[in-house]
Design an enzyme around this catalytic site. Structure first.
Site, short mmCIF file in Angstrom:
data_model
loop_
_atom_site.label_atom_id
_atom_site.label_comp_id
_atom_site.label_asym_id
_atom_site.label_seq_id
_atom_site.Cartn_x
_atom_site.Cartn_y
_atom_site.Cartn_z
CE LYS A 13 -2.20 -1.15 3.81
NZ LYS A 13 -1.54 -2.43 4.13
NE ARG A 88 -4.86 -1.25 9.91
CZ ARG A 88 -3.82 -0.74 9.25
NH1 ARG A 88 -3.87 0.45 8.72
NH2 ARG A 88 -2.74 -1.47 9.12
NE ARG A 127 7.51 -2.55 6.23
CZ ARG A 127 6.20 -2.48 6.38
NH1 ARG A 127 5.46 -1.90 5.45
NH2 ARG A 127 5.63 -3.02 7.42
NE ARG A 160 5.87 -0.42 10.07
CZ ARG A 160 4.73 -0.48 9.38
NH1 ARG A 160 4.64 0.16 8.22
NH2 ARG A 160 3.70 -1.16 9.82
NE ARG A 171 1.59 -4.90 11.04
CZ ARG A 171 2.74 -4.68 10.39
NH1 ARG A 171 3.87 -5.12 10.90
NH2 ARG A 171 2.74 -4.03 9.26
P1 AP5 Z 1 4.75 -1.64 1.86
O1 AP5 Z 1 4.43 -0.80 0.67
O2 AP5 Z 1 5.51 -1.02 2.97
O3 AP5 Z 1 3.40 -2.36 2.38
P2 AP5 Z 1 2.14 -1.82 3.17
O4 AP5 Z 1 0.95 -2.45 2.54
O5 AP5 Z 1 2.17 -0.33 3.25
O6 AP5 Z 1 2.40 -2.52 4.55
P3 AP5 Z 1 2.30 -1.95 6.05
O7 AP5 Z 1 3.03 -2.88 6.93
O8 AP5 Z 1 2.68 -0.50 6.09
O9 AP5 Z 1 0.79 -2.11 6.29
P4 AP5 Z 1 0.06 -2.13 7.61
O10 AP5 Z 1 -1.33 -1.99 7.12
O11 AP5 Z 1 0.30 -3.30 8.45
O12 AP5 Z 1 0.74 -0.95 8.45
P5 AP5 Z 1 0.33 0.56 8.77
O13 AP5 Z 1 1.53 1.38 8.79
O14 AP5 Z 1 -0.81 0.98 7.92
O15 AP5 Z 1 5.51 -2.94 1.33
C1 AP5 Z 1 5.99 -3.94 2.23
C2 AP5 Z 1 7.37 -4.44 1.76
O16 AP5 Z 1 7.23 -5.16 0.54
C3 AP5 Z 1 8.36 -3.30 1.46
O17 AP5 Z 1 9.63 -3.72 1.86
C4 AP5 Z 1 8.28 -3.12 -0.06
O18 AP5 Z 1 9.48 -2.62 -0.62
C5 AP5 Z 1 7.98 -4.54 -0.53
N1 AP5 Z 1 7.13 -4.57 -1.72
C6 AP5 Z 1 6.08 -3.75 -2.02
N2 AP5 Z 1 5.51 -4.09 -3.19
C7 AP5 Z 1 6.19 -5.19 -3.63
C8 AP5 Z 1 6.07 -6.03 -4.80
N3 AP5 Z 1 5.12 -5.80 -5.73
N4 AP5 Z 1 6.94 -7.07 -4.92
C9 AP5 Z 1 7.91 -7.30 -3.97
N5 AP5 Z 1 8.07 -6.54 -2.87
C10 AP5 Z 1 7.22 -5.50 -2.69
O19 AP5 Z 1 -0.22 0.42 10.25
C11 AP5 Z 1 0.65 0.10 11.33
C12 AP5 Z 1 -0.14 0.07 12.63
O20 AP5 Z 1 -0.71 1.37 12.88
C13 AP5 Z 1 -1.34 -0.88 12.66
O21 AP5 Z 1 -0.94 -2.19 13.02
C14 AP5 Z 1 -2.22 -0.21 13.71
O22 AP5 Z 1 -1.74 -0.49 15.00
C15 AP5 Z 1 -2.01 1.27 13.46
N6 AP5 Z 1 -2.99 1.82 12.51
C16 AP5 Z 1 -2.73 2.36 11.27
N7 AP5 Z 1 -3.87 2.75 10.68
C17 AP5 Z 1 -4.88 2.45 11.55
C18 AP5 Z 1 -6.29 2.60 11.49
N8 AP5 Z 1 -6.91 3.12 10.42
N9 AP5 Z 1 -7.01 2.18 12.57
C19 AP5 Z 1 -6.42 1.67 13.64
N10 AP5 Z 1 -5.09 1.48 13.76
C20 AP5 Z 1 -4.33 1.87 12.72
MG MG Z 2 2.33 1.07 4.84
#
Ligand code: AP5
Ligand code: MG
Ligand code: ZN
Length: 216
Positions: A13, A88, A127, A160, A171
């Site tokens: 994402k 979410r 990552r 991270r 997660r």
């Molecule tokens: P990346 O692009 O970083 O993936 P992502 O989908 O953004 O993954 P996240 O871990 O950021 O998602 P998340 O939803 O768990 O975390 P968030 O920060 O939102 O890609 C991942 C890796 O793969 C990278 O190394 C990249 O280079 C590689 N990659 C990408 N595309 C690729 C491809 N096509 N092929 C190969 N490799 C690839 O949330 C974190 C925490 O915050 C949550 O757990 C929660 O506690 C809190 N939080 C955030 N938002 C909310 C909400 N709305 N409500 C409640 N709590 C929330």
């Molecule tokens: Mg992300």
């Protein structure tokens, strides 16, 4: 264009959001990035959010919804925005719709980046993220030009805290229980666009651009 990005942790994402936001000139709003910034600045919100994030749990809806509403009232969101990691929960999605409705707006597209669980762990453990601008890299799939340094701002790349195997599993579990229902939520609104997320980063981006052409 007003868009939301859906998909499991590690689906790509954040990676795709950076590309989409440049191409369509809309702000990229990641609730995860907002929380991480607050954690690094040790704000009250950061201290509260950290308790949940370190365990892979969701930050409570009330806190999260208010932050997003505040952000969406800023000037740069007038022509559209891309939400990454929000909504979410169904409650968050309903609050977002209500907020947009009150200004006669609605979500134009919900992009679901679909990646099977078997790919996720390798993506997460490899990552690296920029400690200054939040850009996301992967030691194998998307390495930075200089080891340990961000291509965009030369900031230090770090791992991270929630990218450990145990937290990733938690997660994924939270995703399937609390976030997956949103797929049907947006399908029922006829705005869901499903994208195959296991291809290369540039191919995933091409597929996203093609599917967005259809709705423009
Ligand atoms: P990346 O692009 O970083 O993936 P992502 O989908 O953004 O993954 P996240 O871990 O950021 O998602 P998340 O939803 O768990 O975390 P968030 O920060 O939102 O890609 C991942 C890796 O793969 C990278 O190394 C990249 O280079 C590689 N990659 C990408 N595309 C690729 C491809 N096509 N092929 C190969 N490799 C690839 O949330 C974190 C925490 O915050 C949550 O757990 C929660 O506690 C809190 N939080 C955030 N938002 C909310 C909400 N709305 N409500 C409640 N709590 C929330
Ligand atoms: Mg992300
Ligand atoms: Zn950077």
């Amino acid at each position: 264009m007003k868009m939301v990005l859906l998909g499991p942790p590690g689906a790509g994402k954040g990676t795709q959001a950076k590309l989409i936001s440049e191409k369509y000139s809309i702000p990229h709003i990641s609730t995860g990035d907002i929380f991480r910034k607050n954690i690094s600045e040790k704000t009250k919100l950061g201290i509260e959010a950290k308790k949940y994030m370190d365990n892979g749990q969701l930050v409570p809806d009330k806190v999260t919804i208010d932050i997003v509403k505040d952000r969406l009232t800023e000037d740069d969101c007038k022509e559209g925005f891309l939400l990454d990691g929000f909504p979410r929960t169904v409650k968050q999605a309903e609050a977002l719709d209500e907020f947009l409705n009150s200004a006669d707006g609605k979500i134009d597209a919900a992009l679901l980046i679909d990646v099977a669980e078997e790919f996720i762990l390798e993506r997460m453990t490899g990552r690296r993220v920029c400690s200054s601008c939040g850009a996301s890299y992967h030691i194998k799939f998307n390495p930075s030009k200089i080891d340990g340094k961000c291509d965009l701002c030369n900031g230090d790349l770090i791992q991270r805290k929630d990218d450990t195997e145990a937290t990733v599993k938690e997660r994924l579990d939270v995703y399937s229980k609390q976030t997956q229902p949103l797929i049907n939520y947006y399908k029922n609104q006829n705005v869901l666009l499903k994208i195959e997320g296991t291809k290369e980063i540039s191919e995933v981006f091409d597929e996203i651009c093609n599917s967005l052409k259809a709705i423009k």
